[in-house]
Motif scaffolding. Structure first.
Motif, short mmCIF file in Angstrom:
data_model
loop_
_atom_site.label_atom_id
_atom_site.label_comp_id
_atom_site.label_asym_id
_atom_site.label_seq_id
_atom_site.Cartn_x
_atom_site.Cartn_y
_atom_site.Cartn_z
N MET A 242 -11.33 -6.64 11.71
CA MET A 242 -9.95 -7.08 11.51
C MET A 242 -9.06 -5.86 11.40
SD MET A 242 -10.63 -10.07 8.77
CE MET A 242 -9.20 -11.01 8.88
N THR A 248 -5.28 -0.38 8.33
CA THR A 248 -6.71 -0.05 8.46
C THR A 248 -7.07 0.43 9.85
OG1 THR A 248 -7.15 -2.37 8.91
CG2 THR A 248 -7.46 -1.61 6.65
N SER A 365 -4.28 -17.29 7.22
CA SER A 365 -5.66 -17.69 6.93
C SER A 365 -5.90 -18.04 5.47
CB SER A 365 -6.67 -16.60 7.33
OG SER A 365 -6.46 -16.20 8.64
N GLU B 106 -8.69 -3.61 0.18
CA GLU B 106 -8.08 -2.40 -0.35
C GLU B 106 -6.57 -2.34 -0.18
OE1 GLU B 106 -10.06 1.28 0.72
OE2 GLU B 106 -9.04 1.97 -1.10
N LYS B 109 -3.93 -3.64 -2.87
CA LYS B 109 -4.00 -2.83 -4.09
C LYS B 109 -3.34 -1.48 -3.87
CE LYS B 109 -7.32 -0.35 -4.40
NZ LYS B 109 -7.27 0.97 -3.78
N LEU B 111 -1.08 -0.68 -1.70
CA LEU B 111 0.38 -0.81 -1.58
C LEU B 111 1.03 -0.98 -2.93
CD1 LEU B 111 0.98 -3.06 1.53
CD2 LEU B 111 1.24 -0.61 1.25
N SER B 150 -6.68 -6.22 -8.58
CA SER B 150 -6.51 -6.97 -7.36
C SER B 150 -7.83 -7.70 -7.09
CB SER B 150 -6.21 -5.96 -6.24
OG SER B 150 -5.73 -6.59 -5.12
N LEU B 152 -9.24 -10.46 -3.91
CA LEU B 152 -8.86 -11.24 -2.73
C LEU B 152 -9.81 -12.39 -2.45
CD1 LEU B 152 -6.61 -10.38 -0.31
CD2 LEU B 152 -6.87 -8.96 -2.31
N THR B 154 -12.19 -15.69 -3.69
CA THR B 154 -12.31 -16.70 -4.75
C THR B 154 -13.59 -16.46 -5.55
OG1 THR B 154 -13.27 -18.12 -3.05
CG2 THR B 154 -10.98 -18.47 -3.59
N GLY B 181 -3.34 -9.76 -9.17
CA GLY B 181 -2.76 -10.17 -7.90
C GLY B 181 -3.83 -10.29 -6.83
#
Ligand code: B1M
Lengths: 483, 216
Positions: A242, A248, A365, B106, B109, B111, B150, B152, B154, B181
């Protein structure tokens, strides 16, 4: 209902997004990256395999540098064709370069509730509903775990999810939510129950795995270990990059393709070094980060170009491709969602990406929408129709009918018209009504799509999974759950 | 003379030119300019300008990040001088930032870290896949005001709660404000785990952090 799966094949349309020389340049750049910059493989097992095969391994940084020859030789062992087996063999998907299948998108975290219309946290019952709906929908060829079952324990969540899909659909299951060795082992056992034994999985892989790479130029240890286990038993595995321009990956599209390519082919080579001939696929959903916020855009012209370019790369390596399509940053099934879905699926289909992932998501997404799913499916049907192109022959030139009608008149009463009229695409969700009718109802595609989803969900009963198998699966899951 | 130099300093930050900002910082030391003046009248002016432009949507993320790096480099050069003088730059607060254990996402976090730094916070970014003890250990070590986490996935958001529970257990909860976040993080979640705040984006994170240290 819907035993048939709609797939795109024998397309008449063509697109040249990269020339042969350009592909070669990207490939050479990729090999240069792998040899000189290296790729991070934070897995003990992966590093050992690389080392045993003569790659330079920096154990402290977990970075592997490999000579071009090692990578190229390993890639030659990838099987070019294989099937994604379904619980019902009539629904197998053939990854042979001449089929494009649509899957559901995967791993959403929220759902727009089909009854209340409210956004809420996703749960296991959503996985059940969505897979049952996908089972009933001919555009959907196979499943991803659409959303995360956040009401079951995290350590076995990926297993609950695949079981729920098998219980609600006879189509192939691909998951991106199994990314550590323990869950992978259990998932393999579960798949073996359906295939009729672990040794049968190679022939009938009813499960496949998708692992993300960790751009730039890295991998996740758990993902690598899970992939290596899958490769051992012949469960198809793909690595998805991605890489995102700006964050990235390099800001330029060619550089971004090279970085993502290095991640994917290095990991693919690893699987071939470990298990020569293991079924593998290339997977990608590159994008460009938003200039102002860094957000994952999922959509936009760069994505569309990546959608077409990546298949040229995977064709170069002669392995199937799973391509991110239908991604959108839209918050609602609106203009943006339609535009992004249409462009991305067109670009990925016209070059014959084997798998399109996938329908149903909003907000980069994250949010599942049943209406969006149905509308994405209609977009896929439009692509299916367009790829057939324009057939030119005596029959389609229709000279007899033209002569019969002559100047003036109409073609409505012609036999030729009746014979071919069903070839004209009949949309379900496009508004072609009189203005006044719209004015009195003020409804649109979203309402009709939602109604269709509700109706199908109410009516469709999938072929049941053998309750004994289901119970065995439950036992396997139990053994993984912490006390 | 100084005016000229302040301008150059600001410009080096606007251009995101770390070599230049370090060179100017060294020159400031040579000519015995007060390091705090170099920072507040020179370099910070550049950071503020880029921050403003960014807020208006006219500067882009790479410009902000490069300005941040140039600023960091200049401050690092001046820091030993400041210490010699027994002074310290005024900061908004200290933040320990991490992506939780099991999670390697990454960008978000980083940013958040960039924006916090650009807004005057001292940020200790300990990277991704960070276990609770590492996060807490760092927060104690640097005497942080805020712990930022941070998540991302669940499957990893539960780690945010683990850190909060751990703080509670060790009697440290009152010592740090905790903000969270990431993609699956909602208001419900942050309330449930009794964090001190959450935000959906980096700008919101800065606002939140300022409120929590009483500077907004
Ligand atoms: C402290 O206070 C604060 C305050 C605010 C804070 C904050 C902290 N942290 C963030 N914020 C907020 O401010 C930031 C700036 O505005 C924002 O940060 P964000 O991080 O949200 O935004 C960034 C600027 C841009 N956004 C991103 O970078 C994330 C985008 C998406 C698409 C995403 C990406 C890019 C990646 N991924 Co992954 N990935 C997804 C993401 C979907 C999505 N749209 O969020 C998500 C999160 N991933 C997912 C998955 C499943 C996975 N990913 C994985 C891997 C990756 C990549 C490595 C490929 C890549 C990250 C690359 C990198 N170097 O960081 C795997 C996990 C590996 C691991 N162990 O962590 C893997 C498990 C896939 C696999 N099978 O391998 C999904 C999670 C699903 C779930 N149910 O949990 C997912 C929602 C996408 C999806 N639907 O599949 C705000 O959230």
């Amino acid at each position: 209902m819907s035993k048939n799966i709609k797939s795109i094949s024998n397309p008449k349309l063509k697109l040249e997004v990269l020339t042969t020389e350009e592909v070669q340049k990207i490939h050479d750049a990729t090999l240069w990256i792998i040899e000189n910059v290296g790729v991070r493989f934070p897995s003990k097992r992966a590093l050992e395999i690389w080392e045993a095969n003569g790659a330079a391994v920096d154990h402290e940084k977990k970075i592997v540098r490999a000579k071009p020859q090692l990578i190229e030789d390993a890639l030659k062992k990838c099987p070019p064709k294989y099937i994604l087996a379904a619980r019902d063999p009539e629904q197998d998907c053939s990854l042979d370069g001449n089929h494009v299948y649509l899957g559901t998108d995967g791993c959403g975290v929220e759902v727009i509730d089909i009854e209340t219309g409210q956004k809420r946290t996703s749960q296991l019952s959503d996985v059940r509903d969505i897979s049952r709906l996908a089972d009933a929908t001919e555009e959907v060829g196979f499943h991803w775990v659409p959303v995360s079952a956040q009401d079951v324990p995290p350590e076995a969540r990926g297993l609950h999810e695949v079981r729920a899909i098998w219980e609600n659909s006879t189509k192939h299951v691909q998951t991106e939510s199994i990314y550590n060795a323990d869950e992978a082992k259990a998932a393999i056992e579960m798949a073996a129950l359906i295939a009729g034994g672990k040794d049968k999985l190679r022939e009938r892989p009813v499960l496949s795995l998708m692992q993300c790479t960790a751009p730039p130029l890295g991998h996740d240890g758990g993902s690598l270990d899970a992939a290596l286990l899958a490769a051992e038993v012949g469960i198809p595995t793909g690595f998805m990059t991605m890489a995102a321009c700006l964050t990235t990956g390099p800001v330029t599209l060619a550089g971004n393709l090279a970085v993502g390519n290095a991640e994917v082919i290095a990991a693919t080579a690893l699987l071939q070094l470990a298990c020569p001939g293991a079924p593998v696929f290339y997977a990608a959903a590159q994008t460009a980060s938003d200039l102002r916020t860094g957000a994952y855009t999922g959509g936009g012209p760069e994505d569309f170009l990546f959608g077409a370019a990546t298949n040229v790369l995977s064709d170069f390596y002669n392995i199937p491709l799973s391509m991110g399509a239908f991604a959108t940053g839209a918050k609602d099934p609106n203009w943006q969602a339609g535009l992004e879905g249409a462009m991305s699926s067109f670009m990925a289909s016209v070059v014959m990406s084997d798998m399109l992932l996938g329908c149903g998501f909003l907000h980069g997404s994250r949010i599942w929408s049943f209406a969006e799913m149905m509308m994405d499916c209609e977009i896929f049907s439009i692509m299916h129709k367009m790829m057939k192109g324009i057939v030119v022959n005596e029959e389609t030139l229709a000279l007899d009918a033209i002569a019969a009608v002559g100047p003036g008149g109409h073609f409505l009463a012609q036999k030729h018209t009746r014979n071919h009229m069903r070839e004209i695409f009949l949309p379900e969700f496009m508004d072609r009504r009189p203005y006044s009718e719209w004015e009195s109802k003020k409804d649109d595609a979203r309402d009709w799509a939602l109604a269709k989803a509700r109706k199908k969900l109410k009516e469709h009963q999938p072929d049941l999974l053998d309750p004994k198998i289901s119970a065995e699966m439950a036992k396997i899951i139990k053994s993984v759950e912490k006390e | 003379m100084s005016e000229e130099m302040y301008k150059e300093m600001a410009q080096s930050i606007i251009d995101g030119d770390s070599d230049k900002s370090v060179e100017l910082a060294q020159k400031a030391i040579e000519i015995q300019m007060h390091p705090l003046d170099a920072i507040t009248k020179g370099f910070v002016v550049g950071v503020n300008y880029i921050g403003d432009q960014f807020g208006k949507g006219e500067a882009f993320l790479p410009e902000l990040v490069m300005a941040g790096e140039a600023m960091k480099a200049a401050v690092a050069t001046l820091d030993p001088e400041l210490r010699k003088l027994g002074e310290a730059r005024e900061i908004m607060g200290r933040v320990v930032l991490a992506t939780v254990e099991g999670d390697i996402h990454e960008i978000g976090k980083t940013l958040v870290g960039t924006m916090l730094s650009a807004s005057g916070f001292e940020v200790y970014d300990i990277g991704v896949d960070a276990p609770a003890d590492k996060i807490i250990g760092k927060a104690i070590e640097v005497d942080a005001n805020i712990i930022g986490m941070s998540a991302l996935l669940t499957t990893t958001m539960v780690r945010q709660r683990e850190v909060i529970d751990e703080l509670e257990k060790e009697g440290l909860r009152g010592k740090f404000k905790v903000i969270v976040g990431g993609a699956p993080i909602t208001r419900e979640w942050y309330e449930k785990i009794k964090a001190d705040g959450y935000s959906e984006d980096a700008i919101g994170a800065v606002k939140l952090a300022k409120e929590l240290v009483g500077k907004e």
